[in-house]
Design a protein around this motif. Structure first.
Motif, PDB file in Angstrom:
ATOM      1  N   CYS A 189       0.825  -1.217   0.000  1.00 29.50           N
ATOM      2  CA  CYS A 189       0.000   0.000   0.000  1.00 29.50           C
ATOM      3  C   CYS A 189       0.850   1.255   0.000  1.00 29.50           C
ATOM      4  N   TYR A 190       1.860   1.306   0.856  1.00 25.53           N
ATOM      5  CA  TYR A 190       2.693   2.492   0.925  1.00 25.53           C
ATOM      6  C   TYR A 190       3.586   2.623  -0.305  1.00 25.53           C
ATOM      7  N   GLY A 191       3.978   1.479  -0.899  1.00 28.31           N
ATOM      8  CA  GLY A 191       4.777   1.543  -2.119  1.00 28.31           C
ATOM      9  C   GLY A 191       4.010   2.202  -3.250  1.00 28.31           C
ATOM     10  N   VAL A 192       2.753   1.775  -3.456  1.00 27.10           N
ATOM     11  CA  VAL A 192       1.919   2.372  -4.505  1.00 27.10           C
ATOM     12  C   VAL A 192       1.601   3.824  -4.157  1.00 27.10           C
ATOM     13  N   LEU A 197       2.510   9.754  -4.996  1.00 29.74           N
ATOM     14  CA  LEU A 197       2.953  11.037  -4.459  1.00 29.74           C
ATOM     15  C   LEU A 197       4.102  11.632  -5.274  1.00 29.74           C
ATOM     16  N   LEU A 198       4.907  10.773  -5.881  1.00 28.07           N
ATOM     17  CA  LEU A 198       6.014  11.269  -6.700  1.00 28.07           C
ATOM     18  C   LEU A 198       5.534  12.053  -7.908  1.00 28.07           C
ATOM     19  N   HIS A 199       4.262  11.836  -8.290  1.00 28.13           N
ATOM     20  CA  HIS A 199       3.718  12.519  -9.468  1.00 28.13           C
ATOM     21  C   HIS A 199       2.832  13.710  -9.088  1.00 28.13           C
ATOM     22  N   THR A 200       2.779  14.056  -7.806  1.00 24.40           N
ATOM     23  CA  THR A 200       1.991  15.213  -7.393  1.00 24.40           C
ATOM     24  C   THR A 200       2.793  16.484  -7.627  1.00 24.40           C
ATOM     25  N   GLN A 207       6.636  15.740   0.135  1.00 24.47           N
ATOM     26  CA  GLN A 207       7.772  15.416   0.986  1.00 24.47           C
ATOM     27  C   GLN A 207       7.311  15.051   2.393  1.00 24.47           C
ATOM     28  N   ARG A 208       6.353  15.820   2.943  1.00 26.09           N
ATOM     29  CA  ARG A 208       5.855  15.533   4.281  1.00 26.09           C
ATOM     30  C   ARG A 208       5.192  14.168   4.337  1.00 26.09           C
ATOM     31  N   ALA A 209       4.365  13.863   3.361  1.00 26.10           N
ATOM     32  CA  ALA A 209       3.658  12.581   3.358  1.00 26.10           C
ATOM     33  C   ALA A 209       4.636  11.419   3.218  1.00 26.10           C
TER      34      ALA A 209
END
Length: 316
Positions: A189-192, A197-200, A207-209
């Motif tokens: 779950c965290y990997g996906v 998040l890398l595409h936000t 970065q915080r998330a």
């Protein structure tokens, strides 16, 4: 042994206030209870229950088990219950973050709320079933091999004819449902989620998330991996897969104490990682404190930051 006893008491003193603060802030928040808040609240309750058992074990380390056979079973079941429930709720939180960020599901729909409460009930029910082996624990006289003293210990008391089978079954459950399964769920779950998040576009929130996600996984691995590795080694040695002489047995026993203590420390880490690191929680905490009037004077001397503390439910 005295050092272990002091360590247990220290964990108790750290875990209770931190998790109580988490529970109070969530309960006193006027906003609708989100799915992540609900799971975090139940996680805090589980960690408090785990911490409540620590004074009993701290006393037993130095004085032996002086609380009787019934309390041995109750405390053992309570510890097992909180252990499983806490770790399963960690997995639930990872799934919830995946649904909120990747699937962008509305956490405030009535049907979703009903599902969340059903999940909580299912986790506690599963934890209750998995903690039933605690009924096999009993207060048993024992002799300390190092100094020859006689103490009563609260430990597993299996039928001699099936001791290996019972021990193997309970440990397989602990390794799979208490470690491997939650870890796999968290990593997937965290990997996906991190990939999304890398595409936000918002680099700061991303970065915080990601920092919180990394902290969650690292804390889980650091606290619980040594314990499970040690228990697996002990299981192999008890099954006669390798020499299990007195020096090795004593070393494994000491390692079990040390690594279990590290695992128990996770109940103190949970509030820090999920709550105090998360900016959304800090905003809610500031609002609750302001209601009590503690920060009233400070808030009049500087511009309000309440608007900047408001975060969406997609950031832990």
């Amino acid at each position: 042994m005295i050092g272990i006893s002091v360590f247990y008491v220290l964990i108790f003193l750290l875990a209770i206030p931190g998790n109580l603060v988490v529970g109070l802030v969530i309960c006193l928040n006027n906003q609708p209870l989100s799915s992540s808040d609900l799971y975090l609240l139940h996680l805090a309750v589980a960690d408090i229950l785990l911490a409540v058992t620590l004074p009993f074990w701290a006393t037993s380390v130095t004085l032996g088990w002086v609380f009787g056979d019934a309390m041995c079973k109750i405390v053992s079941i309570l510890q097992e219950l909180s252990f499983y429930v806490s770790i399963l709720f960690l997995a639930c939180i990872s799934v919830d973050r995946y649904l909120a960020i990747v699937r962008a599901m509305d956490a405030h729909k009535v049907s979703r709320k009903l599902v969340n409460w059903c999940v909580c009930a299912a986790v506690w029910f599963a934890g209750g079933l998995l903690s039933m082996p605690g009924l096999l624990n009993s207060a048993t006289p024992s002799t300390n091999s190092s100094n020859g003293t006689h103490l009563t210990v609260c430990t597993e008391h299996y039928n001699p004819s099936s001791v290996q089978e019972w021990r193997l079954a309970t440990r397989v459950l602990r390794h799979t449902l208490g470690f491997a399964f939650p870890l796999i769920v968290m990593l997937l779950c965290y990997g996906v989620t991190m990939r999304r998040l890398l595409h936000t576009k918002d680099g700061f929130q991303r970065q915080r998330a990601m920092q919180v996600i990394v902290a969650v996984v690292v804390a889980f691995l650091v606290c619980w991996t040594p314990y499970h590795v040690t228990v697996i080694i002990d299981t192999f040695l008890r099954a006669k897969i390798g020499a299990y002489k007195c020096p090795t047995r004593n070393a494994i026993d000491r390692a079990m104490f040390a690594t279990q203590s590290l695992g128990l420390l996770h109940s103190c880490v949970n509030p820090v990682v999920y709550a105090f690191v998360g900016k959304k929680f800090r905003g809610s905490l500031e609002k609750v404190i302001k209601k009590t009037g503690v920060l009233e004077r400070a808030s009049t001397s500087r511009p309000s930051r309440s608007s900047s503390m408001e975060m969406t439910s997609t950031i832990i």
